[in-house]
Design an enzyme around this catalytic site. Structure first.
Site, PDB file in Angstrom:
ATOM      1  N   CYS A   1       1.317   1.732  11.749  1.00 30.41           N
ATOM      2  CA  CYS A   1       2.555   2.379  11.327  1.00 30.41           C
ATOM      3  C   CYS A   1       3.056   3.406  12.335  1.00 30.41           C
ATOM      4  O   CYS A   1       4.162   3.917  12.213  1.00 30.41           O
ATOM      5  CB  CYS A   1       2.358   3.039   9.969  1.00 30.41           C
ATOM      6  SG  CYS A   1       1.940   1.862   8.665  1.00 30.41           S
TER       7      CYS A   1
ATOM      8  N   GLN B   1      -8.339   0.141   3.300  1.00 31.52           N
ATOM      9  CA  GLN B   1      -9.231  -0.499   4.270  1.00 31.52           C
ATOM     10  C   GLN B   1     -10.548  -0.982   3.657  1.00 31.52           C
ATOM     11  O   GLN B   1     -11.342  -1.640   4.333  1.00 31.52           O
ATOM     12  CB  GLN B   1      -9.540   0.471   5.411  1.00 31.52           C
ATOM     13  CG  GLN B   1      -8.346   0.855   6.270  1.00 31.52           C
ATOM     14  CD  GLN B   1      -7.824  -0.307   7.112  1.00 31.52           C
ATOM     15  OE1 GLN B   1      -8.523  -1.273   7.370  1.00 31.52           O
ATOM     16  NE2 GLN B   1      -6.576  -0.198   7.557  1.00 31.52           N
TER      17      GLN B   1
ATOM     18  N   ASN C   1      -8.435   4.569   8.475  1.00 29.88           N
ATOM     19  CA  ASN C   1      -7.918   3.359   9.100  1.00 29.88           C
ATOM     20  C   ASN C   1      -8.021   3.363  10.615  1.00 29.88           C
ATOM     21  O   ASN C   1      -7.928   2.315  11.258  1.00 29.88           O
ATOM     22  CB  ASN C   1      -6.455   3.147   8.690  1.00 29.88           C
ATOM     23  CG  ASN C   1      -5.592   4.354   9.000  1.00 29.88           C
ATOM     24  OD1 ASN C   1      -5.829   5.436   8.459  1.00 29.88           O
ATOM     25  ND2 ASN C   1      -4.595   4.190   9.856  1.00 29.88           N
TER      26      ASN C   1
ATOM     27  N   ALA D   1      -2.594  -6.195  -0.198  1.00 27.86           N
ATOM     28  CA  ALA D   1      -3.236  -7.498  -0.024  1.00 27.86           C
ATOM     29  C   ALA D   1      -3.443  -7.898   1.429  1.00 27.86           C
ATOM     30  O   ALA D   1      -4.415  -8.573   1.759  1.00 27.86           O
ATOM     31  CB  ALA D   1      -2.400  -8.563  -0.745  1.00 27.86           C
ATOM     32  N   HIS D   2      -2.535  -7.502   2.307  1.00 24.13           N
ATOM     33  CA  HIS D   2      -2.616  -8.025   3.673  1.00 24.13           C
ATOM     34  C   HIS D   2      -3.755  -7.432   4.489  1.00 24.13           C
ATOM     35  O   HIS D   2      -4.012  -7.872   5.617  1.00 24.13           O
ATOM     36  CB  HIS D   2      -1.283  -7.849   4.403  1.00 24.13           C
ATOM     37  CG  HIS D   2      -0.986  -6.456   4.843  1.00 24.13           C
ATOM     38  ND1 HIS D   2      -1.173  -6.047   6.145  1.00 24.13           N
ATOM     39  CD2 HIS D   2      -0.515  -5.386   4.177  1.00 24.13           C
ATOM     40  CE1 HIS D   2      -0.820  -4.776   6.260  1.00 24.13           C
ATOM     41  NE2 HIS D   2      -0.411  -4.349   5.069  1.00 24.13           N
TER      42      HIS D   2
ATOM     43  N   GLY E   1       0.796  -1.219   0.000  1.00 26.92           N
ATOM     44  CA  GLY E   1       0.000   0.000   0.000  1.00 26.92           C
ATOM     45  C   GLY E   1       0.825   1.264   0.000  1.00 26.92           C
ATOM     46  O   GLY E   1       0.520   2.219  -0.736  1.00 26.92           O
TER      47      GLY E   1
ATOM     48  N   THR F   1      11.391  -7.430 -10.877  1.00 27.28           N
ATOM     49  CA  THR F   1      10.791  -8.734 -11.137  1.00 27.28           C
ATOM     50  C   THR F   1       9.530  -8.915 -10.305  1.00 27.28           C
ATOM     51  O   THR F   1       9.540  -8.695  -9.089  1.00 27.28           O
ATOM     52  CB  THR F   1      11.789  -9.857 -10.811  1.00 27.28           C
ATOM     53  OG1 THR F   1      12.957  -9.680 -11.614  1.00 27.28           O
ATOM     54  CG2 THR F   1      11.184 -11.229 -11.071  1.00 27.28           C
TER      55      THR F   1
END
Length: 388
Positions: A329, A183, A155, A204-205, A73, A241
């Site tokens: 965070c 969120q 959040n 994704a998490h 994110g 990659t």
């Protein structure tokens, strides 16, 4: 996860869905090729990448080529804000607009552009319920405004912003609009055309996918300067990659989150209402932070007079209950939440507030256990630090 643990910090991160892990396993245990290689192993990786891109595009209602895979994110947000700002600077577009309640990934990206790149920034205020007013945005836009970035849902409080109204104002004024929608998956609609946004960030998490992989939706034709230089991956918008296993997991997790969204949101709403009612009726001098109706069903931010959140979090942790004081965070910070201060709370009120975020494994019994413990813990802390 420990079956006896009561995890109420889903807004910080969610456990990996077993269905997601199953989709990822072939790329974790077998031969996972480089999608840029032309041999058969590389072609298999490229096919998996293309399939994942189509899955994500289907959920967002956009074209696959408008999807950029990132490392999470924060990277998606930085790419959106810095990438657009730097692309439009040559046109004299050196002004950016955001809000006072944004995640630090947004605020610190803006700080960088001010300090090192010569941009100016306007931060829109919020009202007591935590919402940006569209009229304030209309007033703040200037001829030199390049981009507006306002989060979809906060959040810390879960308060949902009027994104469609804000984006429409920007569209009328010829200004690009980005939203941090980290969120939102599994709780709010994500169709980018219905929202009217030009850029949208996900990770994704937050929706039961793997950590370390994210998405930026970039509307076709939106100018962008890449922030990571190297190869030609992601249509030259993000070098490096590709994390095939992570991207496959993200796509699977997002598809599941969208397919189960209505049922999931309804269940979370019932649980959170149970929690809010229990707190407000059982604990004197308690309150809900943010609008009760226009919020994510899975986030409950409540405050208690005459306590310090850190002490309450420690007592809860000792009893196997995981919660937080706000953004993961900033968990090591002793400063009051910038979000709650922006909403008009005093430093003491902000320091007495706690976030419970609910998820797929949250049960009625877990909420009842919390409500049985919480009044005594708050009362215990108030005896140690009575109100002045």
């Amino acid at each position: 996860m420990n079956s006896r643990l009561i995890y109420l910090d889903y807004a910080a991160t969610t456990p990996l869905d077993p269905r997601v892990l199953e989709a990822m396993m072939p790329f974790l245990t077998g031969m996972s090729g480089n999608a840029s290689s032309i041999h058969q192993v590389g072609r298999a990786a490229l096919q998996a990448l293309d399939d994942a891109r189509e899955q994500v595009a289907l959920v967002l209602g956009c074209q696959p080529k408008e999807i950029v895979f990132t490392g999470g994110g924060s990277e998606s947000i930085n790419l959106a804000i810095k990438g657009v700002a730097m692309a439009l600077r040559a046109q004299g577009k050196t002004h950016l607009i955001s809000s006072t309640i944004e995640h630090h990934a947004v605020l610190h990206a803006l700080d960088y552009l001010v300090e090192y790149e010569g941009f100016t920034v306007t931060l829109l205020p919020v009202d007591r319920t935590g919402r940006v007013q569209p009229a304030d945005l209309s007033t703040a836009i200037r001829p030199e405004t390049a981009l507006v970035s306002v989060m979809y849902a906060n959040n810390e409080t879960g308060v949902i912003q009027p994104i469609t109204e804000l984006a429409a104002i920007c569209r009328e004024r010829g200004v690009l609009f980005h939203t941090d929608a980290v969120q939102a998956p599994g709780q709010l609609p994500l169709d980018v055309h219905a929202l009217g946004v030009d850029l949208l960030s996900l990770t994704a998490h937050k929706f039961y996918g793997p950590q370390g992989v994210g998405v930026l939706y970039l509307r076709r034709g939106t100018p962008l300067v890449p922030q990571i230089n190297g190869g030609a991956q992601e249509r030259r918008r993000r070098a490096g990659t590709e994390n095939i296993a992570g991207i496959v997991g993200l796509a699977k997790a997002l598809s599941i989150a969208e397919s189960e969204r209505t049922a999931h949101a309804n269940r979370l709403r019932a649980l959170s209402e149970r929690l809010i009612d229990g707190v407000l009726t059982r604990i004197p001098q308690s309150w809900l932070n943010g609008d009760r109706q226009t919020r994510l069903p899975g986030i409950v931010n409540v405050g208690f007079a005459c306590i310090e959140t850190e002490s309450l979090l420690l007592l809860l942790d000792q009893r196997g209950i995981c919660a937080s004081s706000g953004s993961a965070c900033t968990s090591g910070s002793l400063e009051p939440s910038h979000v709650l201060l922006a909403m008009g709370l005093s430093p003491d009120e902000a320091n007495g507030s706690i976030r419970f975020s609910l998820g797929r494994q949250t049960t009625d019994e877990q909420i009842d256990t919390l409500l049985d413990l919480l009044p005594d813990l708050v009362a215990q802390l108030r005896t140690l630090t009575p109100c002045a």
